[in-house]
Design an enzyme around this catalytic site. Structure first.
Site, mmCIF file in Angstrom:
data_model
loop_
_atom_site.group_PDB
_atom_site.id
_atom_site.type_symbol
_atom_site.label_atom_id
_atom_site.label_comp_id
_atom_site.label_asym_id
_atom_site.label_seq_id
_atom_site.Cartn_x
_atom_site.Cartn_y
_atom_site.Cartn_z
ATOM 1 N N VAL A 74 0.852 -1.180 0.000
ATOM 2 C CA VAL A 74 0.000 0.000 0.000
ATOM 3 C C VAL A 74 0.891 1.235 0.000
ATOM 4 O O VAL A 74 1.728 1.395 0.888
ATOM 5 C CB VAL A 74 -0.945 0.015 1.227
ATOM 6 C CG1 VAL A 74 -1.821 1.269 1.208
ATOM 7 C CG2 VAL A 74 -1.804 -1.238 1.242
ATOM 8 N N MET A 75 0.725 2.105 -0.999
ATOM 9 C CA MET A 75 1.533 3.315 -1.136
ATOM 10 C C MET A 75 0.706 4.523 -0.691
ATOM 11 O O MET A 75 -0.440 4.679 -1.099
ATOM 12 C CB MET A 75 1.978 3.512 -2.594
ATOM 13 C CG MET A 75 2.732 2.333 -3.166
ATOM 14 S SD MET A 75 4.354 2.100 -2.391
ATOM 15 C CE MET A 75 4.969 0.707 -3.350
ATOM 16 N N ASP A 76 1.292 5.375 0.140
ATOM 17 C CA ASP A 76 0.565 6.565 0.600
ATOM 18 C C ASP A 76 1.414 7.822 0.528
ATOM 19 O O ASP A 76 1.067 8.833 1.109
ATOM 20 C CB ASP A 76 0.070 6.368 2.037
ATOM 21 C CG ASP A 76 1.224 6.334 3.035
ATOM 22 O OD1 ASP A 76 2.359 6.097 2.607
ATOM 23 O OD2 ASP A 76 0.976 6.543 4.232
ATOM 24 N N LYS A 77 2.504 7.787 -0.187
ATOM 25 C CA LYS A 77 3.407 8.941 -0.215
ATOM 26 C C LYS A 77 3.633 9.403 -1.649
ATOM 27 O O LYS A 77 4.007 8.638 -2.522
ATOM 28 C CB LYS A 77 4.748 8.570 0.418
ATOM 29 C CG LYS A 77 5.777 9.682 0.409
ATOM 30 C CD LYS A 77 5.305 10.920 1.135
ATOM 31 C CE LYS A 77 5.103 10.684 2.605
ATOM 32 N NZ LYS A 77 4.695 11.918 3.315
ATOM 33 N N THR A 78 3.402 10.716 -1.865
ATOM 34 C CA THR A 78 3.661 11.292 -3.180
ATOM 35 C C THR A 78 5.127 11.094 -3.551
ATOM 36 O O THR A 78 6.010 11.295 -2.743
ATOM 37 C CB THR A 78 3.328 12.790 -3.167
ATOM 38 O OG1 THR A 78 1.968 12.951 -2.787
ATOM 39 C CG2 THR A 78 3.537 13.402 -4.539
#
Length: 346
Positions: free
Chosen positions: A229-233
């Site tokens: 899960v990716m949550d960083k620009t």
């Protein structure tokens, strides 16, 4: 041959460790070697290692922040991509925290140092990488235990072989030859070297690519990951803005691009670089700008061929319900149109 094999294995491990140390050295080199400190009202350049908490640092445009601190004077935008992965600079005003080794872009800042040396965020990142390289994964501990017992088995087997051949009446040279053969074949040299070498190479490659493992256990556990899960620009993007669309109303596109690019040519903001690249690709005419003025976090303006040109966001247009980015090409007042849409490229 046994000694040569063991030395070769250690050489491979040391080479892998050296590659991992290169990654740590690269991280350490992100911090600027010298800092400008305000002491007794004068600007004094000192090694960054001599900065102490409470020192007031002068960070000029384009310079790196020497150490972690808090802004006490000035306003600017700082590129924190090396820590956060964010593709756009973050606006910093009085009271904003700054991170050592990040890059100041447009305005001069005075920063009060709060954390120096091993307490900085960069030093903690380096310590994390070193801790991961020195830690042992469950698989490595299992391999070490197995290697310990297999070495005992090899030595006992070699001794037994030597005694058996001597009792059978074989010449001592023959008995010793067979005993050494047993030890060489059964000694688990590779088992004790393979796992630590893999840990060193894995954590070193990860550090060079911006991936930090908390410890070797986390690295080993990564083999079983099914969902990420990716949550960083900046994680799933190139980390660099790119103009994707240009929408105009009642004005020539190349005229707009030429005027806007002339203003942005004076700026080092990532959005400015994106607009300049887009204008060059579209063949916009090059124009000269005078009286350039930048407002951090808002936009910039200049005079292009006798006309005032403003490029910025809504906050740059007090009293106007303009789009997110607008420009003016008329000397009598703002004339707004739909902006170029700017977003991180996929």
């Amino acid at each position: 041959m046994l000694t040569t094999f063991v030395l070769l294995g250690h050489w491979v491990e040391m080479r892998a460790r050296g590659g991992a140390n290169d990654a740590i050295r690269t991280l350490l080199e992100l911090a600027p070697p010298r800092a400008v400190v305000i002491r007794d009202g004068r600007e004094v350049e000192v090694p960054t290692s001599e900065v102490i908490p409470g020192d007031v640092l002068l960070v000029r445009p384009g310079a790196k922040v020497p150490t972690d601190g808090t802004v006490i004077q000035g306003e600017s935008e700082i590129d924190e991509s090396m820590v956060t992965g964010e593709s756009l600079p973050v606006t910093k005003t009085v009271g904003s925290p700054v991170i050592g080794a990040t890059v100041n872009t447009v305005g001069a800042l005075r920063v009060r140092a709060t954390r120096v040396g091993s307490d900085t965020a960069l030093a903690q990142i380096v310590a994390l990488v070193q801790q991961a390289q020195n830690s042992k994964a469950p698989g490595q501990r299992l391999a070490d235990r197995a290697a310990f017992w297999l070495v005992l088995v090899a030595l006992i087997g070699g001794t037994a072989t030597l005694l058996a051949w001597l009792l059978a009446g074989a010449p001592p040279a023959t008995a010793v030859l067979f005993a050494i053969t047993v030890v060489v074949i059964t000694c688990p040299d590779a088992l004790g070297l393979a796992t630590p070498t893999a840990i060193m190479v894995g954590t070193g490659l990860g550090a060079r690519r911006g991936v930090l493992f908390k410890n070797a256990t986390a690295l080993e556990s990564a083999a079983g990951i099914d969902v990420v899960v990716m949550d960083k620009t900046g994680t799933l993007t190139l980390g660099e803005p790119e103009v994707t669309d240009l929408v105009v109303d009642g004005i020539d596109e190349l005229e707009l691009l030429g005027a806007v690019a002339a203003v942005e040519r004076e700026s080092e903001h990532p959005l400015a670089r994106a607009i300049r690249r887009y204008a060059a690709d579209r063949g916009a005419p090059e124009r000269a700008a005078a009286g350039f003025r930048s407002t951090p976090g808002h936009g910039a303006g200049a005079i292009v061929e006798g006309r005032r040109v403003l490029v910025g966001n809504r906050r740059f247009w007090p009293g106007h319900s303009a789009p997110a980015a607008t420009s003016s090409l008329t000397p009598d007042g703002p004339r707004s149109w739909s902006p170029s849409m700017i977003a991180p490229s996929p």
